[in-house]
Design a protein around this motif. Structure first.
Motif, short mmCIF file in Angstrom:
data_model
loop_
_atom_site.label_atom_id
_atom_site.label_comp_id
_atom_site.label_asym_id
_atom_site.label_seq_id
_atom_site.Cartn_x
_atom_site.Cartn_y
_atom_site.Cartn_z
N TYR A 1 0.84 -1.21 0.00
CA TYR A 1 0.00 0.00 0.00
C TYR A 1 0.88 1.26 0.00
O TYR A 1 0.64 2.19 -0.79
N PHE A 2 1.89 1.30 0.87
CA PHE A 2 2.75 2.48 0.96
C PHE A 2 3.59 2.66 -0.30
O PHE A 2 3.83 3.79 -0.73
N VAL A 3 4.02 1.57 -0.91
CA VAL A 3 4.75 1.66 -2.18
C VAL A 3 3.84 2.24 -3.26
O VAL A 3 4.22 3.15 -3.99
N SER B 1 0.56 1.21 -9.06
CA SER B 1 1.15 -0.11 -8.79
C SER B 1 2.28 -0.40 -9.77
O SER B 1 2.12 -1.18 -10.70
N TYR B 2 3.40 0.26 -9.58
CA TYR B 2 4.54 0.07 -10.48
C TYR B 2 5.58 -0.88 -9.91
O TYR B 2 6.31 -1.52 -10.64
N TRP B 3 5.70 -0.92 -8.61
CA TRP B 3 6.66 -1.78 -7.93
C TRP B 3 5.90 -2.83 -7.13
O TRP B 3 4.73 -2.68 -6.82
N THR B 4 6.62 -3.89 -6.76
CA THR B 4 6.02 -5.00 -6.03
C THR B 4 6.82 -5.27 -4.76
O THR B 4 8.04 -5.09 -4.75
N VAL B 5 6.14 -5.72 -3.74
CA VAL B 5 6.82 -6.15 -2.51
C VAL B 5 6.59 -7.63 -2.31
O VAL B 5 5.51 -8.15 -2.63
N LYS B 6 7.61 -8.32 -1.82
CA LYS B 6 7.53 -9.76 -1.55
C LYS B 6 8.40 -10.07 -0.34
O LYS B 6 9.39 -9.39 -0.10
N TRP B 7 8.05 -11.13 0.35
CA TRP B 7 8.92 -11.62 1.42
C TRP B 7 10.20 -12.16 0.79
O TRP B 7 10.16 -12.76 -0.29
N ASP B 8 11.31 -11.96 1.45
CA ASP B 8 12.56 -12.55 0.95
C ASP B 8 12.53 -14.06 1.18
O ASP B 8 11.58 -14.60 1.76
#
Length: 110
Positions: A42-44, A51-58
């Motif tokens: 949400y903050f990204v 929605s240009y970038w994605t977050v994922k768990w390492d």
């Protein structure tokens, strides 16, 4: 309720009850971890106005990696304590404020 990002333990327990009532398999930890990841996304999205970038768990499920448009890791959200889940349990609002600030730095630097 399905799209609710829990902001505290009361909301975590409400969402957990909803997921269990809906026949989903969940526990408190999974709801917290999903909330932290969704909050980071949400903050990204807010920082980039889309929605240009994605977050994922390492790979170790320790940090949240932030992936840029090329698919490369451009930043990471790391726990202050042992895990991001533990950080949420200790101070959920403080964690989300910290994530928002760290995302702003990553966006600015990339």
């Amino acid at each position: 309720m399905q799209n609710l990002i829990p902001g505290d333990m009361l909301e975590v327990n409400q969402k957990l009850r909803w997921e269990l009532d809906a026949g989903m398999s969940a526990d408190e930890s999974s709801v917290i971890n999903d909330a932290v990841l969704a909050g980071a996304q949400y903050f990204v999205d807010e920082a980039l106005e889309g929605s240009y970038w994605t977050v994922k768990w390492d790979a170790q499920h320790q940090n949240i990696d932030i992936y840029g448009t090329t698919g490369a890791v451009v930043g990471a959200i790391k726990p202050k304590g042992t895990t991001l889940e533990a950080d949420f349990r200790q101070d959920s609002q403080g964690l989300f404020i910290r994530i928002e600030k760290e995302v702003a730095v990553v966006v600015r630097d990339n």
